[in-house]
Design an enzyme around this catalytic site. Structure first.
Site, short mmCIF file in Angstrom:
data_model
loop_
_atom_site.label_atom_id
_atom_site.label_comp_id
_atom_site.label_asym_id
_atom_site.label_seq_id
_atom_site.Cartn_x
_atom_site.Cartn_y
_atom_site.Cartn_z
N LYS A 97 12.66 25.41 20.00
CA LYS A 97 11.25 25.81 20.15
C LYS A 97 10.53 24.89 21.14
CE LYS A 97 10.20 25.27 15.76
NZ LYS A 97 11.47 24.90 15.12
N ARG A 127 4.28 27.80 9.95
CA ARG A 127 5.55 27.65 9.24
C ARG A 127 5.48 28.24 7.84
NH1 ARG A 127 7.51 22.92 12.53
NH2 ARG A 127 9.62 22.51 11.85
N ARG A 145 20.94 15.27 19.40
CA ARG A 145 19.57 15.31 19.92
C ARG A 145 18.98 13.91 20.05
NH1 ARG A 145 14.68 19.19 17.89
NH2 ARG A 145 14.47 17.91 16.02
N ARG A 153 15.40 10.79 16.42
CA ARG A 153 14.28 10.98 15.51
C ARG A 153 14.73 10.72 14.08
NH1 ARG A 153 11.41 16.66 16.26
NH2 ARG A 153 11.81 16.82 14.03
N ARG A 158 15.75 20.34 5.86
CA ARG A 158 14.78 21.05 6.69
C ARG A 158 15.20 22.51 6.88
NH1 ARG A 158 14.95 17.19 11.57
NH2 ARG A 158 13.64 18.69 12.64
P1 ADP Z 1 11.66 20.80 14.09
O1 ADP Z 1 11.19 22.13 14.60
O2 ADP Z 1 12.86 20.31 14.79
O3 ADP Z 1 11.76 20.78 12.60
P2 ADP Z 1 9.03 19.59 14.32
O4 ADP Z 1 8.66 18.45 15.15
O5 ADP Z 1 8.42 20.92 14.60
O6 ADP Z 1 10.60 19.68 14.39
O7 ADP Z 1 8.69 19.25 12.79
C1 ADP Z 1 9.06 18.04 12.18
C2 ADP Z 1 8.47 17.96 10.78
O8 ADP Z 1 7.03 17.95 10.86
C3 ADP Z 1 8.79 19.13 9.86
O9 ADP Z 1 10.04 18.95 9.22
C4 ADP Z 1 7.60 19.10 8.90
O10 ADP Z 1 7.76 18.09 7.91
C5 ADP Z 1 6.45 18.68 9.78
N1 ADP Z 1 5.72 19.86 10.33
C6 ADP Z 1 5.58 20.19 11.64
N2 ADP Z 1 4.86 21.32 11.79
C7 ADP Z 1 4.54 21.73 10.53
C8 ADP Z 1 3.83 22.85 9.99
N3 ADP Z 1 3.29 23.79 10.79
N4 ADP Z 1 3.72 22.93 8.64
C9 ADP Z 1 4.24 22.02 7.83
N5 ADP Z 1 4.93 20.95 8.27
C10 ADP Z 1 5.09 20.80 9.60
#
Ligand code: ADP
Ligand code: ZN
Length: 211
Positions: A13, A88, A127, A157, A168
């Protein structure tokens, strides 16, 4: 042009969001990046978000929505936006719909990147991310672990550790997968295979956006 990117963690994404952002001249908004920024700055919000992120869980909806409201009022979204990692949950999607309805603007597309779980787990092992600008890299595709965009040394990360990645993915299937039906019903879902090359997927996305 208001867009959102859907897909499991590690589906790509961020990568696709950045390319679309550059091409269309609209900001890419990554809720994950916003949280990581707050964690780095040691804000109260960052501390709260970290509790959930470290466990591979979603940050609660009310926190996410506050951030999104703030970010959308930031002044650079007049031509639109592309969200990466938001919404999400159905509640977050409904919140976004409400904001857009108030502005009288439609959500143009929800782009769903489809990638198999085992491919994701494999990808996350390789990654690396730039702690400064958030760019992501696969160590199999780079020579030096340094960011192309800003020259910063790349890091792993914290939540990319395998057992957190697995959690996740479970969280994704439980809470985020229903969004696919949500947007399908609205007639704005675009599915694209994320297993293959980035260029191919980008072409598919732009072909669809031109429609
Ligand atoms: P990835 O898509 O690889 O999981 P992100 O950087 O988008 O990585 O998200 C990392 C973490 O941040 C998620 O596992 C969650 O804990 C939190 N997070 C990010 N965006 C949201 C969201 N829209 N709602 C809830 N938690 C979120
Ligand atoms: Zn960088």
């Amino acid at each position: 042009m208001n867009l959102v990117m859907l897909g499991a963690p590690g589906a790509g994404k961020g990568t696709h969001g950045n390319l679309i952002s550059k091409k269309l001249g609209i900001p890419k908004i990554s809720t994950g990046d916003v949280f990581r920024h707050h964690i780095e700055e040691g804000t109260e919000l960052g501390l709260k978000a970290k509790e959930y992120m470290d466990k591979g869980l979603l940050v609660p909806d009310d926190i996410v929505m506050d951030i999104v409201d703030w970010r959308l009022n930031h002044g650079d979204c007049h031509k639109g936006f592309i969200f990466d990692g938001f919404p999400r949950t159905i509640a977050q999607a409904e919140h976004l719909d409400k904001i857009l309805a108030e502005k009288g603007e439609p959500l143009v597309r929800a782009i769903n990147l489809e990638v198999d779980d085992d491919v994701i787990i494999d990808r996350m092992k390789n990654r690396r991310v730039c702690p400064k600008c958030g760019a992501t890299y696969n160590i199999l595709h780079i020579e030096e672990e340094i960011c192309d965009e800003c020259g910063t040394a790349l890091i792993i990360r914290e939540d990319d550790e395998e057992h957190t990645v697995r959690k996740r993915i479970v969280e994704y299937h439980k809470k985020s997968q229903p969004l696919i039906d949500y947007y399908e019903e609205q007639g704005i879902l675009f599915r694209v295979k994320g297993n293959e090359g980035i260029t191919h997927a980008q072409e598919e996305i732009f072909k669809d956006l031109e429609k």
